[in-house]
Scaffold this motif. Structure first.
Motif, PDB file in Angstrom:
ATOM      1  N   GLY A 269      31.242   9.797  45.690  1.00 26.82           N
ATOM      2  CA  GLY A 269      31.492  10.646  44.534  1.00 26.82           C
ATOM      3  C   GLY A 269      30.308  11.434  44.021  1.00 26.82           C
ATOM      4  N   HIS A 271      27.969  14.950  43.744  1.00 28.22           N
ATOM      5  CA  HIS A 271      28.384  16.352  43.584  1.00 28.22           C
ATOM      6  C   HIS A 271      27.367  17.282  44.227  1.00 28.22           C
ATOM      7  CE1 HIS A 271      31.764  15.551  41.007  1.00 28.22           C
ATOM      8  NE2 HIS A 271      31.009  14.700  40.322  1.00 28.22           N
ATOM      9  N   PHE A 272      27.283  17.234  45.566  1.00 32.92           N
ATOM     10  CA  PHE A 272      26.389  18.180  46.230  1.00 32.92           C
ATOM     11  C   PHE A 272      27.095  19.507  46.487  1.00 32.92           C
ATOM     12  CE2 PHE A 272      24.273  14.200  47.402  1.00 32.92           C
ATOM     13  CZ  PHE A 272      22.996  14.525  47.000  1.00 32.92           C
ATOM     14  N   GLY A 277      31.460  19.636  38.821  1.00 34.34           N
ATOM     15  CA  GLY A 277      30.419  18.606  38.665  1.00 34.34           C
ATOM     16  C   GLY A 277      29.020  19.086  38.972  1.00 34.34           C
ATOM     17  N   GLY A 278      28.810  20.406  39.050  1.00 34.63           N
ATOM     18  CA  GLY A 278      27.458  20.901  39.285  1.00 34.63           C
ATOM     19  C   GLY A 278      27.082  20.942  40.752  1.00 34.63           C
TER      20      GLY A 278
ATOM     21  N   MET B 127      25.701  26.641  30.395  1.00 27.83           N
ATOM     22  CA  MET B 127      26.648  25.718  31.020  1.00 27.83           C
ATOM     23  C   MET B 127      26.932  24.547  30.084  1.00 27.83           C
ATOM     24  SD  MET B 127      28.483  24.934  33.654  1.00 27.83           S
ATOM     25  CE  MET B 127      28.072  25.337  35.348  1.00 27.83           C
TER      26      MET B 127
ATOM     27  N   TYR C  69      25.337  19.963  34.466  1.00 25.51           N
ATOM     28  CA  TYR C  69      26.764  19.878  34.167  1.00 25.51           C
ATOM     29  C   TYR C  69      27.027  19.104  32.880  1.00 25.51           C
ATOM     30  CZ  TYR C  69      31.629  20.283  35.544  1.00 25.51           C
ATOM     31  OH  TYR C  69      32.929  20.632  35.603  1.00 25.51           O
ATOM     32  N   TRP C 144      24.922   8.883  40.027  1.00 21.84           N
ATOM     33  CA  TRP C 144      24.995  10.049  40.913  1.00 21.84           C
ATOM     34  C   TRP C 144      26.300  10.810  40.768  1.00 21.84           C
ATOM     35  CZ3 TRP C 144      24.424   4.957  42.357  1.00 21.84           C
ATOM     36  CH2 TRP C 144      25.595   4.304  42.767  1.00 21.84           C
ATOM     37  N   ARG C 145      27.296  10.204  40.137  1.00 23.08           N
ATOM     38  CA  ARG C 145      28.560  10.908  39.961  1.00 23.08           C
ATOM     39  C   ARG C 145      28.515  11.886  38.793  1.00 23.08           C
ATOM     40  NH1 ARG C 145      33.077   7.614  41.874  1.00 23.08           N
ATOM     41  NH2 ARG C 145      32.202   5.827  42.954  1.00 23.08           N
ATOM     42  N   ARG C 146      27.466  11.787  37.953  1.00 25.25           N
ATOM     43  CA  ARG C 146      27.451  12.517  36.704  1.00 25.25           C
ATOM     44  C   ARG C 146      27.291  14.031  36.912  1.00 25.25           C
ATOM     45  NH1 ARG C 146      28.558  14.734  33.323  1.00 25.25           N
ATOM     46  NH2 ARG C 146      28.132  14.748  31.091  1.00 25.25           N
ATOM     47  N   SER C 147      26.350  14.436  37.787  1.00 24.80           N
ATOM     48  CA  SER C 147      26.096  15.868  37.952  1.00 24.80           C
ATOM     49  C   SER C 147      25.415  16.136  39.291  1.00 24.80           C
ATOM     50  CB  SER C 147      25.192  16.370  36.831  1.00 24.80           C
ATOM     51  OG  SER C 147      23.904  15.809  36.969  1.00 24.80           O
ATOM     52  N   GLY C 148      25.397  17.413  39.660  1.00 22.94           N
ATOM     53  CA  GLY C 148      24.719  17.804  40.896  1.00 22.94           C
ATOM     54  C   GLY C 148      23.252  17.422  40.852  1.00 22.94           C
ATOM     55  N   PHE C 149      22.631  17.600  39.671  1.00 18.84           N
ATOM     56  CA  PHE C 149      21.225  17.224  39.520  1.00 18.84           C
ATOM     57  C   PHE C 149      21.024  15.744  39.816  1.00 18.84           C
ATOM     58  CE2 PHE C 149      18.560  15.037  36.294  1.00 18.84           C
ATOM     59  CZ  PHE C 149      17.332  15.235  36.909  1.00 18.84           C
ATOM     60  N   SER C 151      22.990  13.697  41.449  1.00 15.59           N
ATOM     61  CA  SER C 151      23.281  13.403  42.860  1.00 15.59           C
ATOM     62  C   SER C 151      22.040  13.626  43.703  1.00 15.59           C
ATOM     63  CB  SER C 151      24.398  14.307  43.392  1.00 15.59           C
ATOM     64  OG  SER C 151      25.581  14.116  42.676  1.00 15.59           O
ATOM     65  N   SER C 152      21.398  14.789  43.488  1.00 13.50           N
ATOM     66  CA  SER C 152      20.252  15.096  44.352  1.00 13.50           C
ATOM     67  C   SER C 152      19.055  14.222  43.995  1.00 13.50           C
ATOM     68  CB  SER C 152      19.890  16.570  44.260  1.00 13.50           C
ATOM     69  OG  SER C 152      19.527  16.905  42.952  1.00 13.50           O
ATOM     70  N   THR C 155      19.656  10.778  45.578  1.00 14.22           N
ATOM     71  CA  THR C 155      19.589  10.814  47.042  1.00 14.22           C
ATOM     72  C   THR C 155      18.167  11.013  47.531  1.00 14.22           C
ATOM     73  OG1 THR C 155      21.784  11.773  46.994  1.00 14.22           O
ATOM     74  CG2 THR C 155      20.617  11.853  49.076  1.00 14.22           C
TER      75      THR C 155
END
Lengths: 667, 137, 220
Positions: A269, A271-272, A277-278, B127, C69, C144-149, C151-152, C155
């Motif tokens: 889950g 969000h890449f 979700g960005g 945003m 996000y 990591w599910r919260r936002s693209g930031f 997640s990256s 990772t």
């Protein structure tokens, strides 16, 4: 969740009876995937060959045998990818207007994806690594690669990836996303089945195998050349492999990351590349092509190397413009990292970005053109023998030049806006990869076959296969250029009859059928050649009057490759030695250090396959088991300090004499 | 050359080889220098960020410079780059890797920023405001 | 082809002939030394490919770091003193790993065990701190599910942590190896490679520290 359901989902993950194939055509494919391995197993049992298979092939660390296995797997996958073509072409020839054709839309997309994935990763890459394994050590005068165990591991990982792709025919489905699986289509929301997971994990393990193989061959070429062979004396094939392996080593990590991020999006889950979700889906396209464009040159560079060898041998002339060839390879290696955006000009980047990448794309055509001219100048005033490897070269020049011109055309962004995702593009890249890579591989197989197996392939059938391939190929892909101009898009499973495309699609299908016949002739060629092997026996070790070191060994090459370390002081070392009638200065035989066989490479890849399969189906306990197998086996292997054995000088002498006698070779 | 002579020649060349490869052996001095320099560079970066009080642009340039210096220090003193003899294959590999990395990271940023600029993508603040207005947070 | 000898025959022949060597001792040493430099060079090439792997993750982080996000930014999450402590621990472990190589060079078994042990403990505490930090964020709802930031972030830093884990596993195996078999040439070669790996992870951390944490703290 009830107790039983919980129990099932723990032990089986997402796997259930629903994973079995839904339609008749899919059942046919699935039964083939079960029956072919069963048939092979039965054959081995009947002929009592299991032990032989285990000792001579499954546990071998000899690069020559590993090379042969790569090529066998790749040719088998060529048939699988070809079967996909038969379905695609039949569908497209039929499905105009009210006729829906033979395939459902989803099944059609799965087949197209499988075709692209298999042809690139398991055919083109397999043939390439096969040739590299067979030839690089021999051409640089080395008895082995730098890391023999790692080499076997690379092969078995490649094999594991191949198995995983084919398991998808039996259990579950395959990605219906196109061969590069762009998000958001490939995200869980739009592709909820396991198809994309199969795609991700088979490429992941095959890709890691390729990366390890690249490291291995880089070290082999840079550190293990025979004394006297400096960089500017290496055969051109070795140069091209050096360029290609540099690209693999520095591009494949990008693929590993991209696939992993997509897997994380789907499985935990993140969000890449999601639409919400960005995430940023264009980042995926950016990354996959930062790997994907070097990948194209990874495949074509060794093909260039093959043609360099073939052309100079059959023109009986040294390669024209050797230094410019080397610089062309170096330029291609660097430039291939600076053109990736031309795959997505239509993304919406500004004119500055598009112009930069457009110009770079046109620039990369220059070194490629240099190479074409060098081959032609090598042929000019050569004493040419028109054997079938050279025929493949001529076919390559014609097709590759047409395809290349189409590529330069599409390097102009406004033109690309019109042609993006059309069949024009499909025609372009098939001309580059089939006309370039596959033709080179066929030339190479014909050319080096006697070196590896000790007898030549049947020349008549080889020529027939070439002409059928050439005619079939042009007939199949020239119509696609026209269809592309008319607006036909790629991966098209149905179109309106009023567009007037059907005739051209039918012509293309006929072309594909002729290619099918060509492949049939090639299979016949192998069969006939094996049957007549006594008559076609190569007793000299040098059937084509070759130029590089591999031709100085007897055919088939002994397992220790060179009885005595070869002497090199010039380019085309073997040719020069022959010209000077220089029978090698009497050299003593020496002890040879060789690597013992080991089954552990197979076990590591088996663990990786179990892990990948388990992750595809979310069977987490099994994934842990697979991972533990991999780790434990690596540790076990590292404990073993006696991985080598010594072949004594007297033994080498005895074997060498036996070989010379058997081959009738006199020195 | 007889087998015996070959063997002798090899004996000599092995001595040369061993002495030539002495640089492979590392020294305590190098590690200590590298360690102290790395600590100083790390602490300076940390203190500049917390108590520097300069503008963001200057700070970014300074921090990048400090990171790059520490990278060079560790390359020399911990990874012993530059100690090998010609052909300097390790160094060449490193140089090619850095080229690829600069192309990849720089190119990706150029492409993606250009895209987001042209697509008029909202800033972080915009945003956030939008999200809040949608979610009634 | 059946009349031709194969590899299995050769091994069998070997067991029959014990007196096979006509190589001088030094010639063997040259061959072995060549093989050792090959292995270390090969490992270096692997590290270079791993750099590209991290560079890809850095590129993703650089592109996504503003995509919060509505979730927290780096400045809101990170505690710089905590990260500084992590950094200094990792840096010290890099130093002690170098001391282990020095001791191995002098064939000093006990000191090798001591320094490898210290390096292992430092590495494990680094990993512990990292896991603790991750755990804290996740419990606050910022996974990591919260936002693209995020997640990256998870990772990139997590991949470094995964490498550290592999390094610790390798170190544990090496400690056992040294304990059982002493400092052989093979062990020395492997300790050299392990230290390359460990120093390399420290180099990667410099950039994580600067780009993720320090740049994050100044709200870039």
């Amino acid at each position: 969740m009830s107790g039983a359901a919980y129990f099932a989902s723990f032990w089986l993950g997402k796997l259930s009876l629903k994973a079995l194939p839904p339609s008749a055509i899919q059942w046919f494919g699935a039964s083939l995937m079960i029956l072919v391995p069963l048939g092979i197993a039965l054959l081995l049992s009947v002929t009592h060959r299991w032990k032989w298979l285990y000792h001579e092939w499954l546990t071998t660390l000899d690069p020559k045998k590993i090379g042969v296995m790569y090529i066998i797997v790749a040719l088998a996958m060529l048939l699988r990818g070809g079967a996909d073509v038969a379905l695609i072409k039949t569908q497209q020839a039929l499905s105009a207007g009210s006729n829906a054709g033979i395939l459902s839309a989803s099944h059609f997309q799965q087949i197209v994806t499988a075709h692209g994935t298999i042809m690139i990763f398991f055919v083109a890459m397999g043939l390439m690594f096969g040739l590299i394994n067979l030839l690089v050590p021999l051409q640089i005068g080395a008895r082995d690669v730098a890391f023999p165990f790692l080499n076997a591991t690379s092969f078995w990982l490649f094999f594991g990836g191949m198995v995983l792709v084919n398991i998808s025919l039996i259990l579950g489905d395959f990605a219906a996303t196109g061969w590069l699986a762009y998000p958001p289509l490939s995200e869980l929301h739009f592709s909820p089945t396991v198809g994309v997971d199969y795609w991700i994990w088979s490429l992941e393990i095959a890709g890691i195998g390729s990366l390890l193989a690249a490291i291995n061959f880089l070290v082999t070429i840079l550190k293990m050349r025979v004394k006297g062979m400096n960089f500017m004396k290496m055969p051109m094939f070795v140069w091209s492999v050096l360029g290609s392996m540099l690209l693999v080593a520095f591009a494949f990590p990008i693929l590993t990351v991209t696939l992993t991020l997509l897997a994380l999006d789907r499985d935990i889950g993140t969000h890449f590349f999601t639409a919400t979700g960005g995430g940023n889906m264009m980042m995926y396209v950016n990354l996959i092509w930062a790997w994907g464009h070097p990948e194209v040159y990874i495949l074509i560079l060794p093909a260039f190397g093959v043609f360099s060898e073939v052309v100079s041998t059959f023109a009986r002339k040294r390669l024209f413009g050797y230094p410019s060839m080397v610089w062309a390879i170096a330029a291609i290696v660097l430039l291939s990292f600076i053109v990736w955006l031309h795959h997505f000009f239509t993304m919406g980047a500004g004119s500055d970005v598009n112009a930069f990448f457009g110009i770079m794309t046109m620039v990369i055509a220059v070194p490629t053109g240099v190479k074409i001219f060098n081959w032609l100048f090598t042929l000019y005033r050569g004493r040419i023998r028109m054997a079938s490897p050279l025929l493949w070269f001529i076919g390559f020049v014609v097709i590759f030049t047409i395809g290349g011109m189409a590529g330069v055309l599409m390097a102009v962004p406004p033109v690309d806006f019109q042609l993006h995702n059309s069949l024009f593009l499909v025609a372009h890249f098939h001309m580059m990869i089939v006309g370039g890579v596959v033709f080179a591989d066929f030339a190479a197989i014909t050319y080096w076959f006697p070196k590896i197996f000790g007898f030549k392939l049947n020349e008549k059938l080889g020529r027939l296969a070439f002409w059928l391939w050439l005619i079939g190929f042009l007939l199949s892909f020239v119509p696609l250029y026209i269809l592309g101009f008319m607006g036909a898009t790629r991966r098209l499973n149905h179109y309106s009859a009023s567009l007037g495309w059907q005739q051209l699609f039918i012509v293309s299908a006929v072309g594909a059928a002729i290619i099918g016949m060509a492949v049939g002739v090639q299979i016949l060629q192998f069969a006939v050649s094996i049957y007549q092997r006594k008559a076609n026996r190569d007793k000299t070790g040098d059937p084509w009057d070759g130029r590089s070191l591999e031709w100085s060994t007897p055919s088939p090459v002994p397992f220790y490759s060179f009885a005595k370390t070869p002497q090199v002081s010039t380019r085309d070392a073997f040719w020069e030695a022959k010209k000077q009638k220089q029978t090698s200065t009497p050299q003593p035989y020496e002890d040879i250090v060789l690597t013992k066989n080991s089954p552990l490479a197979l076990v590591i890849a088996g663990g990786a396959l179990i892990f990948a399969f388990a992750v595809v189906w979310h069977i987490w306990w099994l994934a842990i088991v697979g991972l533990l197998i991999v780790i434990a086996t690596i540790i076990l292997r590292s404990m073993d300090e006696h991985t080598e054995y010594i072949l004594s000088a007297s033994e080498v002498e005895r074997l060498d004499r036996a070989y010379l006698k058997a081959g009738g070779l006199s020195k | 050359m007889s087998a015996n002579d070959t063997a002798k020649a090899r004996d000599v060349s092995y001595d040369v080889l061993v002495s030539a490869h002495q640089p492979e052996n590392v020294s305590l001095r190098g590690y200590v220098i590298g360690f102290i320099a790395s600590i100083i560079l790390t602490l300076s970066a940390y203190l500049l960020t917390r108590h520097g009080g300069m503008s963001k642009g200057v700070l970014v340039v300074l921090l990048s410079g400090l990171a790059f210096s520490q990278f060079i220090v560790q390359l020399i003193y911990f990874l012993h780059i530059g100690k090998e003899f010609a052909p300097r294959l390790k160094l060449m590999m490193l140089a090619f890797m850095l080229t690829v990395v600069i192309i990849l990271v720089g190119g990706s940023l150029w492409i993606m920023n250009n895209l987001s600029h042209r697509m008029n993508m909202p800033s972080v603040q915009q945003m956030t405001n939008y999200m809040k207005s949608q979610d009634n947070l | 082809m059946s009349e031709l000898p194969n590899a299995a025959d050769a091994v069998e022949v070997l067991t029959r002939h014990k007196n096979y060597s006509n190589l001088t001792r030094t010639a063997k040493l040259i061959a072995k030394h060549d093989a050792d430099t090959r292995t270390i060079f090969g490992f270096w090439v692997y590290l270079m490919t791993d750099c590209v792997l991290f560079a890809s993750l850095f590129a993703v982080f650089a592109v996504l770091h503003n995509n919060t996000y509505g979730g927290p930014t780096g400045a809101m999450l990170f505690s710089l003193p905590y990260v500084l402590a992590e950094t200094l621990i990792l840096l010290s472990s890099s130093f002690t790993c170098g001391l282990a190589v020095l001791s191995a060079q002098q064939r000093h078994k006990k000191r090798v065990l001591l320094w490898l042990g210290v390096t292992f403990l430092l590495g494990a505490s680094f990993l512990g701190l990292e896991v603790n930090e991750f755990n804290k964020f996740v419990r606050m709802g910022d996974s990591w599910r919260r936002s693209g930031f995020l997640s990256s972030y998870f990772t990139l830093v997590g991949t470094h942590g995964l490498h550290i884990t592999i390094g610790l596993l390798w170190m544990a195996v090496m400690i056992g190896f040294v304990f059982r078999r002493g400092i052989t040439d093979l062990v020395l070669k492997r300790i050299r490679m392990l230290s390359l790996f460990w120093h390399f992870l420290d180099v990667v951390w410099i950039f994580i520290f600067t780009i993720v944490y320090l740049f994050g703290a100044i709200k870039l």
